[in-house]
Design an enzyme around this catalytic site. Structure first.
Site, mmCIF file in Angstrom:
data_model
loop_
_atom_site.group_PDB
_atom_site.id
_atom_site.type_symbol
_atom_site.label_atom_id
_atom_site.label_comp_id
_atom_site.label_asym_id
_atom_site.label_seq_id
_atom_site.Cartn_x
_atom_site.Cartn_y
_atom_site.Cartn_z
ATOM 1 N N GLU A 12 0.816 -1.208 0.000
ATOM 2 C CA GLU A 12 0.000 0.000 0.000
ATOM 3 C C GLU A 12 0.852 1.261 0.000
ATOM 4 O O GLU A 12 0.328 2.364 -0.163
ATOM 5 C CB GLU A 12 -0.925 -0.011 1.215
ATOM 6 C CG GLU A 12 -1.951 -1.124 1.191
ATOM 7 C CD GLU A 12 -2.696 -1.286 2.510
ATOM 8 O OE1 GLU A 12 -3.935 -1.271 2.480
ATOM 9 O OE2 GLU A 12 -2.034 -1.427 3.560
ATOM 10 N N GLY A 78 -12.616 -3.434 3.891
ATOM 11 C CA GLY A 78 -13.671 -4.246 3.315
ATOM 12 C C GLY A 78 -15.008 -3.541 3.434
ATOM 13 O O GLY A 78 -15.252 -2.810 4.391
ATOM 14 N N ILE A 153 -11.974 -9.879 7.929
ATOM 15 C CA ILE A 153 -13.372 -10.227 7.722
ATOM 16 C C ILE A 153 -13.539 -10.824 6.328
ATOM 17 O O ILE A 153 -13.319 -10.146 5.327
ATOM 18 C CB ILE A 153 -14.274 -8.993 7.903
ATOM 19 C CG1 ILE A 153 -14.040 -8.378 9.280
ATOM 20 C CG2 ILE A 153 -15.737 -9.387 7.707
ATOM 21 C CD1 ILE A 153 -14.230 -9.328 10.451
ATOM 22 N N MET A 174 -8.451 -3.011 10.117
ATOM 23 C CA MET A 174 -7.765 -3.550 11.290
ATOM 24 C C MET A 174 -6.897 -2.550 12.047
ATOM 25 O O MET A 174 -6.205 -2.945 12.980
ATOM 26 C CB MET A 174 -6.907 -4.749 10.866
ATOM 27 C CG MET A 174 -7.714 -5.892 10.271
ATOM 28 S SD MET A 174 -6.712 -7.274 9.684
ATOM 29 C CE MET A 174 -6.058 -7.925 11.231
ATOM 30 N N GLU A 175 -6.929 -1.250 11.672
ATOM 31 C CA GLU A 175 -6.048 -0.289 12.348
ATOM 32 C C GLU A 175 -6.690 1.044 12.716
ATOM 33 O O GLU A 175 -6.236 1.722 13.636
ATOM 34 C CB GLU A 175 -4.824 0.028 11.464
ATOM 35 C CG GLU A 175 -3.921 -1.128 11.150
ATOM 36 C CD GLU A 175 -4.383 -1.959 9.964
ATOM 37 O OE1 GLU A 175 -4.038 -3.157 9.896
ATOM 38 O OE2 GLU A 175 -5.116 -1.396 9.103
ATOM 39 N N ASP A 198 -12.287 -5.102 -1.058
ATOM 40 C CA ASP A 198 -13.075 -6.324 -1.168
ATOM 41 C C ASP A 198 -14.427 -6.100 -0.527
ATOM 42 O O ASP A 198 -14.665 -5.079 0.122
ATOM 43 C CB ASP A 198 -12.346 -7.509 -0.510
ATOM 44 C CG ASP A 198 -12.067 -7.270 0.961
ATOM 45 O OD1 ASP A 198 -13.019 -7.389 1.763
ATOM 46 O OD2 ASP A 198 -10.918 -6.937 1.321
#
Length: 231
Positions: A12, A78, A153, A174-175, A198
């Site tokens: 990224e 996501g 997920i 997640m952050e 996604d």
């Protein structure tokens, strides 16, 4: 200004490395940050690592040593809603933890850590200026809540469990909430832009690497263009 740009993963960050040149490197905590000067601004670019602890630790390490004026967090997320599609941009206006369950410990709501707000709101003037920039560039984006947890997920069951507590959340990653919590304690403005990689469903694992790289570059190009315009 001193500006931090932090992303979770190397794939990224690739575009930033192509865009910025001749920077120095310095360790803050366990993270190597690259230091560049762009339009008279000091830019610090580093990887947070994946997950809440890594994100909080590495951002706090930087903020403890450098008086950062503005934090950009980019990367992928996501989707949690049918109206949020792959490659869409989400400019978060709030973060919460979807995996914090403390209602039995006292007068808390789902997602709330004792001693912390239930939701970390992002409402700084810096964020509003960046939103205006996106609008002026005719960049389509959505604004809303993003939720954070330490699990990838990848199933409809996981999505539905999160939406049961956070019905309006646009995305999951997640952050972000950890970044928002640290930024709030250091009283620093955070601009958080996630690009959807996604649908957070059974196909998420197959999609992730390709789309994370693609949408990470998309977010990075916008951040770099904004830095070029800053005075």
């Amino acid at each position: 200004m001193k500006i931090a740009i932090i992303v979770p993963m190397e794939i990224e960050a690739e575009y930033y490395h192509k865009y910025f040149h001749s920077g120095s490197k310095e360790m803050f905590g366990s993270t190597l940050f690259e230091h560049f000067c762009v339009n008279h601004n000091d830019i610090y670019i580093g990887l947070s690592g994946i997950g809440k602890v890594q994100a909080a630790m590495n951002l706090a390490s930087l903020l403890s040593k450098v008086d950062i004026d503005l934090i950009f967090m980019t990367g992928s997320a996501g989707s949690l809603q049918a109206k949020v599609h792959k490659e869409d941009l989400i400019l978060a206006n709030a973060f919460a933890y979807h995996d914090a369950h403390n209602t039995l410990a006292g007068d808390y709501v789902e997602g709330q850590i004792p001693g912390e707000p239930a939701v970390f709101k992002l409402d700084s003037p810096a964020r509003k200026r960046f939103a205006t920039f996106l609008e002026q560039q005719n960049v389509k984006f959505q604004e809303g809540l993003i939720v954070t947890g330490d699990s990838f997920i990848g199933s409809e069951a996981q999505k539905e469990a999160i939406k049961a507590n956070f019905a309006t959340a646009l995305g999951v990653e997640m952050e972000g909430a950890a970044f928002a919590q640290v930024a709030a304690h250091f009283n620093k403005p955070l601009v958080a832009m996630r690009a959807i990689s996604d649908n957070g469903d059974n196909d998420a694992n197959e999609d992730f690497d390709h789309f994370a790289q693609k949408v990470g570059a998309k977010a990075a190009k916008l951040i770099c263009a904004y830095l070029e315009e800053m005075n």
